[in-house]
Scaffold this motif. Structure first.
Motif, PDB file in Angstrom:
ATOM      1  N   GLY A 571     -28.312  32.132  15.534  1.00 55.00           N
ATOM      2  CA  GLY A 571     -27.829  32.551  16.846  1.00 55.00           C
ATOM      3  C   GLY A 571     -27.850  31.100  17.563  1.00 55.00           C
ATOM      4  N   THR A 572     -28.828  30.301  17.411  1.00 54.73           N
ATOM      5  CA  THR A 572     -28.809  28.843  18.099  1.00 54.73           C
ATOM      6  C   THR A 572     -27.582  28.103  17.565  1.00 54.73           C
ATOM      7  OG1 THR A 572     -31.150  29.079  17.952  1.00 54.73           O
ATOM      8  CG2 THR A 572     -30.305  27.101  18.743  1.00 54.73           C
ATOM      9  N   LEU A 573     -27.451  28.100  16.260  1.00 55.78           N
ATOM     10  CA  LEU A 573     -26.342  27.427  15.707  1.00 55.78           C
ATOM     11  C   LEU A 573     -25.022  27.929  16.406  1.00 55.78           C
ATOM     12  CD1 LEU A 573     -26.466  25.116  13.722  1.00 55.78           C
ATOM     13  CD2 LEU A 573     -25.505  26.989  11.965  1.00 55.78           C
ATOM     14  N   ALA A 574     -24.961  29.167  16.575  1.00 53.54           N
ATOM     15  CA  ALA A 574     -23.700  29.709  16.934  1.00 53.54           C
ATOM     16  C   ALA A 574     -23.444  29.426  18.478  1.00 53.54           C
ATOM     17  CB  ALA A 574     -23.509  31.210  16.776  1.00 53.54           C
ATOM     18  N   SER A 575     -24.657  29.481  19.193  1.00 50.97           N
ATOM     19  CA  SER A 575     -24.421  29.412  20.553  1.00 50.97           C
ATOM     20  C   SER A 575     -23.929  27.832  21.022  1.00 50.97           C
ATOM     21  CB  SER A 575     -25.679  29.871  21.362  1.00 50.97           C
ATOM     22  OG  SER A 575     -26.723  29.308  21.102  1.00 50.97           O
ATOM     23  N   THR A 576     -24.700  26.962  19.849  1.00 51.80           N
ATOM     24  CA  THR A 576     -24.287  25.390  20.252  1.00 51.80           C
ATOM     25  C   THR A 576     -22.846  25.209  20.164  1.00 51.80           C
ATOM     26  OG1 THR A 576     -26.545  25.171  19.344  1.00 51.80           O
ATOM     27  CG2 THR A 576     -25.078  23.260  19.492  1.00 51.80           C
ATOM     28  N   VAL A 577     -22.505  25.763  19.089  1.00 49.84           N
ATOM     29  CA  VAL A 577     -21.152  25.710  18.792  1.00 49.84           C
ATOM     30  C   VAL A 577     -20.137  26.163  19.908  1.00 49.84           C
ATOM     31  CG1 VAL A 577     -19.027  26.021  17.360  1.00 49.84           C
ATOM     32  CG2 VAL A 577     -21.329  25.544  16.484  1.00 49.84           C
ATOM     33  N   GLN A 578     -20.568  27.245  20.191  1.00 51.79           N
ATOM     34  CA  GLN A 578     -19.776  27.978  21.392  1.00 51.79           C
ATOM     35  C   GLN A 578     -20.012  27.000  22.738  1.00 51.79           C
ATOM     36  OE1 GLN A 578     -21.279  31.683  22.092  1.00 51.79           O
ATOM     37  NE2 GLN A 578     -19.385  32.695  21.123  1.00 51.79           N
ATOM     38  N   TRP A 579     -21.011  26.446  22.970  1.00 55.42           N
ATOM     39  CA  TRP A 579     -21.111  25.711  24.086  1.00 55.42           C
ATOM     40  C   TRP A 579     -20.389  24.336  24.223  1.00 55.42           C
ATOM     41  CZ3 TRP A 579     -23.487  20.720  24.727  1.00 55.42           C
ATOM     42  CH2 TRP A 579     -23.731  20.587  25.995  1.00 55.42           C
ATOM     43  N   LEU A 580     -20.443  23.833  22.924  1.00 55.48           N
ATOM     44  CA  LEU A 580     -19.432  22.617  22.635  1.00 55.48           C
ATOM     45  C   LEU A 580     -18.071  22.996  23.031  1.00 55.48           C
ATOM     46  CD1 LEU A 580     -21.053  20.846  19.557  1.00 55.48           C
ATOM     47  CD2 LEU A 580     -20.778  20.145  21.943  1.00 55.48           C
ATOM     48  N   ALA A 581     -17.619  24.112  22.229  1.00 59.58           N
ATOM     49  CA  ALA A 581     -16.346  24.741  22.662  1.00 59.58           C
ATOM     50  C   ALA A 581     -15.901  24.818  23.743  1.00 59.58           C
ATOM     51  CB  ALA A 581     -15.995  25.972  21.774  1.00 59.58           C
ATOM     52  N   LYS A 582     -16.758  25.512  24.599  1.00 60.51           N
ATOM     53  CA  LYS A 582     -16.707  25.704  26.278  1.00 60.51           C
ATOM     54  C   LYS A 582     -16.360  24.260  26.814  1.00 60.51           C
ATOM     55  CE  LYS A 582     -18.488  29.977  27.539  1.00 60.51           C
ATOM     56  NZ  LYS A 582     -19.540  30.824  27.078  1.00 60.51           N
ATOM     57  N   CYS A 583     -17.429  23.165  26.671  1.00 59.42           N
ATOM     58  CA  CYS A 583     -17.231  21.909  27.120  1.00 59.42           C
ATOM     59  C   CYS A 583     -15.773  21.442  26.780  1.00 59.42           C
ATOM     60  CB  CYS A 583     -18.356  21.002  26.411  1.00 59.42           C
ATOM     61  SG  CYS A 583     -19.812  21.442  27.245  1.00 59.42           S
ATOM     62  N   GLY A 584     -15.239  21.470  25.673  1.00 62.24           N
ATOM     63  CA  GLY A 584     -14.123  20.951  25.019  1.00 62.24           C
ATOM     64  C   GLY A 584     -12.892  21.651  26.131  1.00 62.24           C
ATOM     65  N   SER A 585     -13.081  23.021  25.746  1.00 62.79           N
ATOM     66  CA  SER A 585     -11.828  23.812  26.600  1.00 62.79           C
ATOM     67  C   SER A 585     -11.940  23.563  28.022  1.00 62.79           C
ATOM     68  CB  SER A 585     -12.250  25.326  26.485  1.00 62.79           C
ATOM     69  OG  SER A 585     -13.288  25.638  27.261  1.00 62.79           O
ATOM     70  N   ALA A 586     -13.110  23.101  28.665  1.00 62.05           N
ATOM     71  CA  ALA A 586     -13.043  22.672  29.959  1.00 62.05           C
ATOM     72  C   ALA A 586     -11.952  21.512  30.436  1.00 62.05           C
ATOM     73  CB  ALA A 586     -14.337  22.464  30.526  1.00 62.05           C
ATOM     74  N   PHE A 587     -11.804  20.647  29.400  1.00 63.91           N
ATOM     75  CA  PHE A 587     -10.789  19.479  29.711  1.00 63.91           C
ATOM     76  C   PHE A 587      -9.362  20.095  29.907  1.00 63.91           C
ATOM     77  CE2 PHE A 587     -14.144  16.949  27.318  1.00 63.91           C
ATOM     78  CZ  PHE A 587     -14.614  16.376  28.403  1.00 63.91           C
ATOM     79  N   GLN A 588      -9.092  21.285  29.034  1.00 66.91           N
ATOM     80  CA  GLN A 588      -7.811  21.569  28.582  1.00 66.91           C
ATOM     81  C   GLN A 588      -7.448  22.546  29.799  1.00 66.91           C
ATOM     82  OE1 GLN A 588      -6.033  20.861  25.580  1.00 66.91           O
ATOM     83  NE2 GLN A 588      -7.952  19.544  25.095  1.00 66.91           N
ATOM     84  N   ASN A 589      -7.555  22.373  31.181  1.00 64.55           N
ATOM     85  CA  ASN A 589      -7.326  23.363  32.149  1.00 64.55           C
ATOM     86  C   ASN A 589      -5.826  23.188  32.814  1.00 64.55           C
ATOM     87  OD1 ASN A 589      -7.241  20.917  33.737  1.00 64.55           O
ATOM     88  ND2 ASN A 589      -8.417  21.624  35.175  1.00 64.55           N
ATOM     89  N   GLY A 590      -4.929  22.347  32.096  1.00 56.37           N
ATOM     90  CA  GLY A 590      -3.594  22.233  32.485  1.00 56.37           C
ATOM     91  C   GLY A 590      -3.227  21.469  33.533  1.00 56.37           C
ATOM     92  N   GLN A 591      -4.338  20.741  34.278  1.00 54.12           N
ATOM     93  CA  GLN A 591      -4.173  19.696  35.254  1.00 54.12           C
ATOM     94  C   GLN A 591      -3.836  18.414  34.926  1.00 54.12           C
ATOM     95  OE1 GLN A 591      -3.427  20.768  38.227  1.00 54.12           O
ATOM     96  NE2 GLN A 591      -4.233  22.895  38.039  1.00 54.12           N
ATOM     97  N   VAL A 592      -2.838  17.777  35.326  1.00 53.64           N
ATOM     98  CA  VAL A 592      -2.381  16.498  34.794  1.00 53.64           C
ATOM     99  C   VAL A 592      -3.667  15.765  35.196  1.00 53.64           C
ATOM    100  CG1 VAL A 592      -0.929  14.562  34.735  1.00 53.64           C
ATOM    101  CG2 VAL A 592      -0.089  16.955  34.906  1.00 53.64           C
ATOM    102  N   GLN A 593      -3.981  15.726  36.255  1.00 51.30           N
ATOM    103  CA  GLN A 593      -5.223  14.775  36.889  1.00 51.30           C
ATOM    104  C   GLN A 593      -6.466  14.872  35.961  1.00 51.30           C
ATOM    105  OE1 GLN A 593      -5.478  16.451  40.719  1.00 51.30           O
ATOM    106  NE2 GLN A 593      -4.643  14.513  41.396  1.00 51.30           N
TER     107      GLN A 593
END
Lengths: 619, 104
Positions: A571-593
């Motif tokens: 579970g820890t492993l899975a949630s770590t990966v999930q958390w990383l993915a969330k961080c990564g996807s926060a960059f991809q919000n469609g805003q050029v800025q």
């Protein structure tokens, strides 16, 4: 005739397949088909027995598997012991098939019932003709399957399901011992065939310790199948199966397979005194242990079941004391009189519709044929003079006495007393005394005829092993072999003591149970000893605590390990990966800025890295 | 006037560029963003002129480049403001974080 021996198990197999395939359509002719498919083996078996009587041991085998240099064969071997077992098995099976026609006629699943019976008969006949230990083991397991299916035949009942599972699991525990024994024997001797193994044992090709170990492991298999202490608890529970099944499997044939196994591996056991002592001691303790429980049980079939356990203990005691002939002799007579007792009990149950002996009484005048037949069986089992059980039990006493273990001899005598006591407790409670105010009809001729055949055998079968007639059985069993011990002769007074003990048991039973006045009878004594016996020495409870609860406890521990440690890590492993993915996807919000910021930050980091690592351009 | 070293111009250009970058990346108002971009362009112009005068090979190339840049920047500002006007008319907003049509 002996060349057709291979066909003997094929007919029950055919019966099994036909009944299984057409069980819906052939319901009306199912019993007839079953009876024919066991009558033919019976005729063939008798022919084989006669042929063996006149001829010599017949062996026919074909190669089944080839593993490197070892060829595993399947085939047929007709030794005196095998020929005798063939007749016993096919005879009892045929009689039970006939009996079941009437007893099971109301069953919805008649075709299924007959197919299971066919499977069992096939397996049992194959077992007693086995040419090597592998074939023996295969059929050994197959009879276990047949027993499992038939115990659980009334699968809507919870008790029947539990009993079937219990029987299967407890015999499996023994079977593991047998399997390890077989593997060890193969390892040490390089062969599966009986002859080669015994040859190796005789010529010292296998060390003394290894002989003891393998013999004990094989005996573990016999303990499981024959309901010996400490694996006996499944046999009384197996009485949940239909009564004819109890007569066939859990009295006459399958449970005797353990005794047969020890008998057929006898040269191995003879080579180890430790193994012989173990067999004798386990047999003796089981005999008296089960007999004492049989004294207080209230279920008609359960008393007989404990009696079976006790008698099987007798056979083991005889074999362990060097009484090969006595053990096999008792195996034969027991098959007849115990099958008779079970069929008679079935007849009583069929008429009265209860198994509780407290609700029976005075049936002697109502069941005019069943009563005398049951008494014949009881007399034979009690060792009453001139009945079959008298001769075989006498032979056992002689063997044990001759062997010189006087404690076991005393136990055997005491058990004989208990045996006649509990048997005649049954007789007096069921057939004599005040009767219920109901009308019971005697059962039809189809139920009675098999019992009559067994009744005759339960009387006369003893004479073929009696020294009065020159002990033909013993001479037959020794035909063609020199490795078996000769029959022991006990002191002159022994038969008289045996008669006295048997009569004493009957007398005590009469005094205690034969003179009651009211119908609702029997002391509901609650003395500690009675409670101990009624609860079967609490063996089931102890097993429940040690093994069932113990296994459950270990299971709980592993559940915790699984749930909190392993699943936690995953579970820890899975949630770590999930958390990383969330961080990564926060960059991809469609805003050029945001993209620009990320790009610039990345560039700055790379420059910083460059400067830190190389010191930059400026130097 | 000649005693200002090259690094002084470069630092000024760096500060100007950073201000422009910060504005371009953080302001929500598209007009301010455009102004910030102009700031960054001008920082580049300062660099070009400074290197043209004090670089390894002084010459006029850098200054002419700066003039070109200004021209292109003017054209770019015109186009950018025109797009901005069109967007404003359509959406009644000049906030850059609402301008995410292309994502959809």
């Amino acid at each position: 005739m002996v060349h057709y021996a291979f066909m003997i198990p094929l007919f029950p197999l055919l019966s099994f397949l036909l009944h299984l395939l057409f069980r819906k359509r052939v319901r009306s002719i199912a019993p007839i088909l079953g009876c024919i498919c066991t009558l033919v083996p019976l005729v063939l078996s008798v022919g084989v027995l006669i042929a063996r009587f006149q001829g010599t041991t017949y062996t026919k085998e074909i190669e089944w598997l080839s593993l490197g240099k070892t060829a595993i064969t399947m085939g047929v071997v007709i030794t005196p012991l095998n020929a005798m077992m063939l007749v016993i098995v096919s005879l009892v099976s045929f009689l039970v098939h006939v009996y079941s026609k009437e007893y099971m006629k109301d069953s919805e699943r008649l075709g299924t019932y007959y197919s299971y019976l066919g499977l069992f008969t096939f397996a049992m006949l194959g077992l007693v003709m086995s040419v090597n230990v592998v074939q023996l083991y295969i059929f050994w397991e197959l009879v276990g399957v047949g027993s499992f299916l038939l115990i659980g035949f009334h699968y809507t009942s919870l008790a029947a399901r539990a009993a079937a599972k219990k029987a299967f699991i407890m015999t499996r525990i023994g079977d593991v011992g047998l399997l390890i024994g077989i593997i060890l024997l193969y390892w040490k001797t390089g062969s599966f065939s009986f002859a080669a193994i015994f040859q190796s044992v005789a010529s010292g090709g296998i060390s003394q310790e290894m002989i003891t170990v393998t013999a004990l492991l094989i005996f573990v298999g016999a303990i499981g199948k024959s309901g010996q202490l400490p694996l006996h608890t499944w046999l009384p529970d197996a009485m949940e199966g239909p009564t004819p099944v109890s007569a066939l499997i859990h009295a006459a044939t399958m449970v005797a397979a353990g005794v047969y196994l020890v008998a057929i591996m006898y040269p191995l056991f003879l080579a180890s005194s430790v193994a012989m002592t173990t067999v004798a001691v386990i047999g003796g303790i089981t005999a008296i242990f089960a007999a004492s429980i049989g004294l207080v049980q209230d279920d008609l079939k359960r008393v007989l079941a404990y009696s079976t356990v006790s008698q099987l203990g007798y056979m083991m005691l005889a074999l362990g004391s060097g009484g090969y002939d006595a053990g096999v002799f008792h195996l034969m007579t027991h098959a007849f009189f115990k099958a008779l007792l079970f069929l008679a009990a079935g007849s009583v149950i069929h008429a009265v519709h209860t198994q509780n002996i407290r609700e029976m009484g005075g049936l002697w005048n109502k069941l005019k044929f069943t009563g005398p037949l049951f008494v014949v069986g009881a007399l034979s089992l009690s060792g009453f003079p001139l009945f079959a059980g008298f001769f075989s039990k006498d032979a056992i006493f002689a063997a044990v006495y001759h062997d010189g273990r006087y404690v076991l001899f005393f136990i055997a005598l005491l058990t004989a007393f208990l045996t006649s006591l509990y048997m005649f407790r049954l007789v007096f409670l069921v057939f004599f005394g005040p009767a219920a105010e109901k009308i019971y009809r005697e059962n039809s001729i189809i139920l009675l005829a098999p019992m009559v055949v067994l009744g005759i055998l339960a009387v006369v079968a003893g004479y073929i092993g009696s020294s009065w007639f020159g002990a033909p059985l013993q001479r037959f069993l020794h035909d063609g072999t020199t490795s078996l011990p000769l029959e022991a002769h006990g002191p002159v007074w022994l038969p008289y003591v045996a008669i006295l003990i048997s009569l004493a048991g009957i007398g005590v039973a009469y005094v205690r149970y034969g003179r009651r006045k009211d119908f609702h009878h029997e002391n509901t004594s609650s003395s500690p000893v009675t409670m101990l016996l009624k609860n079967k020495y609490y063996v089931d409870e102890v097993y429940g605590v040690i093994f069932v609860k113990g296994a459950a406890f270990i299971g709980t521990i592993f559940v915790f390990v699984e749930r909190y440690i392993i699943e936690g890590m995953v579970g820890t492993l899975a949630s770590t990966v999930q958390w990383l993915a969330k961080c990564g996807s926060a960059f991809q919000n469609g805003q050029v800025q945001r993209y620009g910021a990320v790009a610039i930050t990345g560039l700055a980091l790379m420059l910083l890295l460059f400067i830190v690592l190389t010191g930059g351009y400026l130097q | 006037m000649n005693n200002v070293p090259l690094s002084g111009y470069l630092l000024l250009a760096l500060v100007l560029f950073c201000i422009g970058l910060f504005g371009a990346l953080t302001k929500r108002n598209a007009v301010i963003v455009l102004i910030s971009i102009e700031l960054m362009l001008n920082a580049v112009n300062i660099n070009l002129v400074a290197f043209a005068k004090y670089g390894e090979n002084p010459g006029l190339t850098g200054q002419i480049f700066a003039l070109f840049t200004m021209t292109v920047a003017a054209a770019e500002a015109a186009v950018g403001l025109a797009i901005l006007m069109a967007l404003y008319r359509k959406r009644k907003s000049v906030h850059v974080d609402e301008m995410n049509h292309l994502k959809q």
